[in-house]
Design a protein around this motif. Structure first.
Motif, PDB file in Angstrom:
ATOM      1  N   GLN A   1       0.847  -1.196   0.000  1.00 56.47           N
ATOM      2  CA  GLN A   1       0.000   0.000   0.000  1.00 56.47           C
ATOM      3  C   GLN A   1       0.883   1.247   0.000  1.00 56.47           C
ATOM      4  OE1 GLN A   1      -2.573  -0.396   3.404  1.00 56.47           O
ATOM      5  NE2 GLN A   1      -3.896  -1.906   2.399  1.00 56.47           N
ATOM      6  N   ILE A   2       0.620   2.124  -0.947  1.00 57.89           N
ATOM      7  CA  ILE A   2       1.409   3.355  -1.101  1.00 57.89           C
ATOM      8  C   ILE A   2       0.448   4.537  -1.096  1.00 57.89           C
ATOM      9  CG2 ILE A   2       3.005   4.627  -2.577  1.00 57.89           C
ATOM     10  CD1 ILE A   2       3.969   1.999  -3.696  1.00 57.89           C
ATOM     11  N   ARG A   3       0.774   5.539  -0.305  1.00 57.05           N
ATOM     12  CA  ARG A   3      -0.048   6.749  -0.241  1.00 57.05           C
ATOM     13  C   ARG A   3       0.510   7.784  -1.230  1.00 57.05           C
ATOM     14  NH1 ARG A   3      -3.568   8.706   3.495  1.00 57.05           N
ATOM     15  NH2 ARG A   3      -3.020   6.987   4.904  1.00 57.05           N
ATOM     16  N   ILE A   4      -0.298   8.169  -2.171  1.00 53.88           N
ATOM     17  CA  ILE A   4       0.083   9.163  -3.189  1.00 53.88           C
ATOM     18  C   ILE A   4      -0.981  10.250  -3.228  1.00 53.88           C
ATOM     19  CG2 ILE A   4       0.598   9.563  -5.613  1.00 53.88           C
ATOM     20  CD1 ILE A   4       1.448   6.699  -5.882  1.00 53.88           C
ATOM     21  N   LEU A   5      -0.584  11.491  -2.893  1.00 54.59           N
ATOM     22  CA  LEU A   5      -1.481  12.651  -2.918  1.00 54.59           C
ATOM     23  C   LEU A   5      -2.753  12.388  -2.118  1.00 54.59           C
ATOM     24  CD1 LEU A   5      -1.114  13.733  -6.664  1.00 54.59           C
ATOM     25  CD2 LEU A   5       0.091  14.647  -4.658  1.00 54.59           C
ATOM     26  N   GLY A   6      -2.589  11.802  -0.946  1.00 56.36           N
ATOM     27  CA  GLY A   6      -3.716  11.582  -0.060  1.00 56.36           C
ATOM     28  C   GLY A   6      -4.537  10.354  -0.369  1.00 56.36           C
ATOM     29  N   HIS A   7      -4.191   9.638  -1.407  1.00 62.13           N
ATOM     30  CA  HIS A   7      -4.927   8.432  -1.765  1.00 62.13           C
ATOM     31  C   HIS A   7      -4.025   7.206  -1.532  1.00 62.13           C
ATOM     32  CE1 HIS A   7      -8.218  10.705  -3.601  1.00 62.13           C
ATOM     33  NE2 HIS A   7      -7.275  11.503  -4.131  1.00 62.13           N
ATOM     34  N   VAL A   8      -4.604   6.158  -0.978  1.00 59.74           N
ATOM     35  CA  VAL A   8      -3.865   4.914  -0.717  1.00 59.74           C
ATOM     36  C   VAL A   8      -4.097   3.959  -1.879  1.00 59.74           C
ATOM     37  CG1 VAL A   8      -3.561   2.949   0.813  1.00 59.74           C
ATOM     38  CG2 VAL A   8      -4.060   5.219   1.769  1.00 59.74           C
ATOM     39  N   GLN A   9      -3.026   3.615  -2.525  1.00 62.91           N
ATOM     40  CA  GLN A   9      -3.105   2.700  -3.663  1.00 62.91           C
ATOM     41  C   GLN A   9      -2.526   1.341  -3.258  1.00 62.91           C
ATOM     42  OE1 GLN A   9      -1.155   4.418  -7.057  1.00 62.91           O
ATOM     43  NE2 GLN A   9      -2.464   6.264  -7.070  1.00 62.91           N
ATOM     44  N   ARG A  10      -3.217   0.284  -3.658  1.00 62.76           N
ATOM     45  CA  ARG A  10      -2.773  -1.089  -3.345  1.00 62.76           C
ATOM     46  C   ARG A  10      -2.127  -1.700  -4.585  1.00 62.76           C
ATOM     47  NH1 ARG A  10      -4.315  -4.760   0.492  1.00 62.76           N
ATOM     48  NH2 ARG A  10      -6.007  -3.355   1.143  1.00 62.76           N
ATOM     49  N   HIS A  11      -0.935  -2.187  -4.414  1.00 62.55           N
ATOM     50  CA  HIS A  11      -0.197  -2.852  -5.488  1.00 62.55           C
ATOM     51  C   HIS A  11       0.115  -4.282  -5.043  1.00 62.55           C
ATOM     52  CE1 HIS A  11       0.668   0.965  -7.681  1.00 62.55           C
ATOM     53  NE2 HIS A  11       0.598   1.475  -6.444  1.00 62.55           N
ATOM     54  N   THR A  12      -0.124  -5.230  -5.935  1.00 65.13           N
ATOM     55  CA  THR A  12       0.175  -6.639  -5.657  1.00 65.13           C
ATOM     56  C   THR A  12       1.305  -7.087  -6.564  1.00 65.13           C
ATOM     57  OG1 THR A  12      -2.108  -7.100  -5.012  1.00 65.13           O
ATOM     58  CG2 THR A  12      -0.740  -8.973  -5.608  1.00 65.13           C
ATOM     59  N   VAL A  13       2.369  -7.620  -5.923  1.00 62.79           N
ATOM     60  CA  VAL A  13       3.532  -8.088  -6.685  1.00 62.79           C
ATOM     61  C   VAL A  13       3.771  -9.553  -6.359  1.00 62.79           C
ATOM     62  CG1 VAL A  13       4.614  -5.814  -6.808  1.00 62.79           C
ATOM     63  CG2 VAL A  13       5.123  -7.326  -4.878  1.00 62.79           C
ATOM     64  N   GLN A  14       4.421 -10.229  -7.283  1.00 63.31           N
ATOM     65  CA  GLN A  14       4.768 -11.643  -7.100  1.00 63.31           C
ATOM     66  C   GLN A  14       6.222 -11.742  -6.680  1.00 63.31           C
ATOM     67  OE1 GLN A  14       3.412 -14.462 -10.151  1.00 63.31           O
ATOM     68  NE2 GLN A  14       5.471 -15.378 -10.123  1.00 63.31           N
ATOM     69  N   CYS A  15       6.479 -12.540  -5.638  1.00 62.39           N
ATOM     70  CA  CYS A  15       7.835 -12.640  -5.072  1.00 62.39           C
ATOM     71  C   CYS A  15       8.275 -14.107  -4.981  1.00 62.39           C
ATOM     72  CB  CYS A  15       7.886 -12.012  -3.676  1.00 62.39           C
ATOM     73  SG  CYS A  15       7.444 -10.252  -3.625  1.00 62.39           S
ATOM     74  N   VAL A  16       9.553 -14.279  -4.893  1.00 65.25           N
ATOM     75  CA  VAL A  16      10.170 -15.600  -4.705  1.00 65.25           C
ATOM     76  C   VAL A  16      10.961 -15.568  -3.401  1.00 65.25           C
ATOM     77  CG1 VAL A  16      11.814 -17.287  -5.602  1.00 65.25           C
ATOM     78  CG2 VAL A  16      10.316 -16.044  -7.173  1.00 65.25           C
ATOM     79  N   LEU A  17      10.584 -16.419  -2.460  1.00 59.75           N
ATOM     80  CA  LEU A  17      11.310 -16.536  -1.190  1.00 59.75           C
ATOM     81  C   LEU A  17      12.504 -17.466  -1.402  1.00 59.75           C
ATOM     82  CD1 LEU A  17       8.368 -16.810   1.360  1.00 59.75           C
ATOM     83  CD2 LEU A  17       9.932 -14.892   1.047  1.00 59.75           C
ATOM     84  N   VAL A  18      13.622 -16.884  -1.785  1.00 60.57           N
ATOM     85  CA  VAL A  18      14.821 -17.684  -2.057  1.00 60.57           C
ATOM     86  C   VAL A  18      15.270 -18.430  -0.806  1.00 60.57           C
ATOM     87  CG1 VAL A  18      17.168 -17.601  -2.961  1.00 60.57           C
ATOM     88  CG2 VAL A  18      15.449 -15.975  -3.792  1.00 60.57           C
ATOM     89  N   ILE A  19      15.101 -17.817   0.360  1.00 61.10           N
ATOM     90  CA  ILE A  19      15.567 -18.416   1.600  1.00 61.10           C
ATOM     91  C   ILE A  19      14.835 -19.717   1.906  1.00 61.10           C
ATOM     92  CG2 ILE A  19      13.912 -17.194   3.054  1.00 61.10           C
ATOM     93  CD1 ILE A  19      17.612 -17.886   3.882  1.00 61.10           C
ATOM     94  N   ASN A  20      13.596 -19.859   1.419  1.00 62.33           N
ATOM     95  CA  ASN A  20      12.832 -21.064   1.703  1.00 62.33           C
ATOM     96  C   ASN A  20      13.366 -22.297   0.993  1.00 62.33           C
ATOM     97  OD1 ASN A  20      11.084 -20.063   3.553  1.00 62.33           O
ATOM     98  ND2 ASN A  20       9.253 -20.182   2.283  1.00 62.33           N
ATOM     99  N   ILE A  21      14.086 -22.091  -0.102  1.00 59.95           N
ATOM    100  CA  ILE A  21      14.671 -23.226  -0.806  1.00 59.95           C
ATOM    101  C   ILE A  21      15.668 -23.942   0.096  1.00 59.95           C
ATOM    102  CG2 ILE A  21      16.037 -23.896  -2.821  1.00 59.95           C
ATOM    103  CD1 ILE A  21      14.919 -21.487  -4.278  1.00 59.95           C
ATOM    104  N   PHE A  22      16.395 -23.178   0.898  1.00 63.13           N
ATOM    105  CA  PHE A  22      17.371 -23.734   1.835  1.00 63.13           C
ATOM    106  C   PHE A  22      16.711 -24.140   3.161  1.00 63.13           C
ATOM    107  CE2 PHE A  22      20.455 -22.830   5.285  1.00 63.13           C
ATOM    108  CZ  PHE A  22      21.349 -23.857   5.033  1.00 63.13           C
TER     109      PHE A  22
END
Length: 477
Positions: A280-301
């Motif tokens: 969630q990022i606040r820009i000019l008084g408005h809260v915008q929700r962004h969804t990103v895809q991530c890879v937990l590299v640490i979980n492989i180990f």
């Protein structure tokens, strides 16, 4: 940028500096773990808990910490409209605020209000959890060394005498055996039994005298072993609560179930690799929700580490349970204690007959050595070998016979006396002048300046130690 490019020479220098730093860090870690060195006051099954398991847990915690705080434990994919400066912030945000997991085949992500139910929130705490578990495995050992040292039986000093390198010298070996026998005899006599009169050290707080009870050390050791077993079972439960992400109640069984059902490591939700993050990022008084895809590299180990730990905990629980039963049935029943002492006396003298000394042997085991005495002798056998334990038991048995003053016992000693016409110096393998003639089954490892078997004659008396049958046949030819 061309300004960031390094020449081959500078690359080698940077690589060498990095390797030196890694070696320095590893040396500091090994130095910090020096306090885990095992001591001669337990058995190998105890060391599996407080030494080997604790060392593995601490080293694993350090390696994971280096990856988490010195590397990139998470990598996120950003849309093209994101600026490059947003990448580091996004990954740091998602690492700190947790991510959630959902099936990659689903066309839509879960509703916002339902995403917290699939949140992955444990990975930041893995190093701290491993340190806590390491301390839990080491704690029973700390309690053992804290309480047994107050009992008056200093196991480490006893084992130091028994393992003295000077024991290869016959005179020094005999001196150590006599010293250990005298010390242990006095300590065991000081242990009191229930119903016996005892000069209590504490007249008012008599509960403190329990440390001088005849079986205090034995029951304390069994309690510590039980703590080791309970701890490993509790850690299996805590691991399940720490890592549980799906319907499986226990972590390890869930992994095995996934593998049996044909679900590979990457598909299991116990350690998800591909996750999603809502930023969630606040820009000019408005809260915008962004969804990103991530890879937990640490979980492989981390995934492999925890599965190995679960397998090890399972094996360790069975080993610990068997060790407890072995000590209980080998140290507490009187018949087992009596058999232990009788076997040592038989090894010290092949002419020893249990049936002949039945009453004396019972009294020696019950009233002279007692339960804690058997425990100490077992520890000597574990850390110094059966030969040293046999010699100590034999020496204590002789002291007991001499101190009892019974007429039958005096006759037994007289029957073992050497004749006046026997020259002790003729014995090829005698250790020192003795009032008794004994034939030992085992020969201790010692320096022997007087060993010269080829000079024996048919008139040479029977040596103190048995030789192989082939040697005796050669001597008689």
């Amino acid at each position: 940028s061309p300004f960031l490019q390094l020449s081959p020479k500078n690359t080698i220098i940077v690589t060498n500096i990095t390797q030196k730093i890694c070696r320095m860090v590893f040396a500091e870690i090994v130095g910090t773990l020096s306090f885990l060195q095992p001591q001669a006051d337990d058995d190998i099954f105890d060391r599996l808990h407080y030494y080997y398991t604790t060392t593995f847990l601490l080293l694993t915690a350090v390696l994971i910490s280096l990856k988490m705080f010195g590397g990139r434990p998470i990598e996120c994919w950003l849309p093209a409209e994101y600026k490059s400066s947003w990448e580091d912030y996004t990954e740091m945000y998602c690492w700190a605020r947790n991510t959630y997991v959902t099936a990659f085949e689903d066309d839509n992500l879960p509703e916002v209000v339902n995403r917290e139910y699939t949140m992955v929130s444990y990975y930041q705490w893995v190093p701290f959890f491993l340190v806590y578990v390491a301390f839990s495995f080491y704690a029973p050992c700390l309690l053992w060394r804290l309480f047994y040292d107050k009992s008056g039986i200093r196991l480490k000093d006893i084992m130091a005498f028994a393992n003295d390198k000077a024991n290869v010298v016959p005179n020094q070996r005999q001196a150590n055996i006599r010293g250990l026998s005298a010390h242990l005899s006095s300590v065991f006599k000081h242990r009191f039994r229930i119903g016996e009169k005892h000069p209590y050290h504490h007249k008012v707080f008599k509960i403190f005298n329990v440390r001088y009870y005849e079986s205090y050390l034995t029951y304390l050791y069994l309690a510590i072993k039980s703590m080791f077993l309970m701890n490993v079972l509790m850690q299996m439960y805590f691991m399940s609560r720490f890592l549980e992400l799906d319907s499986h109640r226990y972590y390890g069984y869930g992994i095995l179930y996934d593998l049996i059902m044909g679900r590979g490591w990457k598909e299991s939700s116990n350690f998800p690799v591909v996750t999603y993050c809502d930023m969630q990022i606040r820009i000019l008084g408005h809260v915008q929700r962004h969804t990103v895809q991530c890879v937990l590299v640490i979980n492989i180990f981390t995934e492999k580490i925890f599965f190995i730990l679960w397998l090890w905990y399972t094996l360790l629980s069975f080993i610990s349970f068997g060790s407890i039963l072995s000590w209980i049935f080998g140290s507490i029943p009187f018949n087992q204690r009596r058999q232990f002492v009788a076997r040592r006396l038989e090894l010290a003298d092949v002419n020893f007959e249990k049936s002949r000394y039945r009453h004396e042997l019972d009294e020696f085991v019950r009233d002279y050595i007692k339960i804690d005495g058997i425990f100490v002798l077992k520890m000597i056998t574990i850390h110094s070998g059966i030969l040293m334990c046999t010699d100590i038991v034999d020496q204590m048995w002789d002291q007991y016979l001499e101190e009892s003053g019974n007429q039958v016992i005096r006759e037994i000693i007289e029957e073992k006396n050497y004749g006046d016409d026997y020259d002790r110096s003729q014995s090829a393998v005698s250790i020192e002048p003795s009032i008794r003639r004994k034939t030992s089954v085992l020969v201790p490892l010692m320096s022997r300046e007087d060993l010269n078997v080829t000079d024996q004659s048919p008139t040479t008396p029977t040596p103190q130690f048995l030789r192989p049958p082939s040697s005796r046949m050669t001597a008689n030819v």
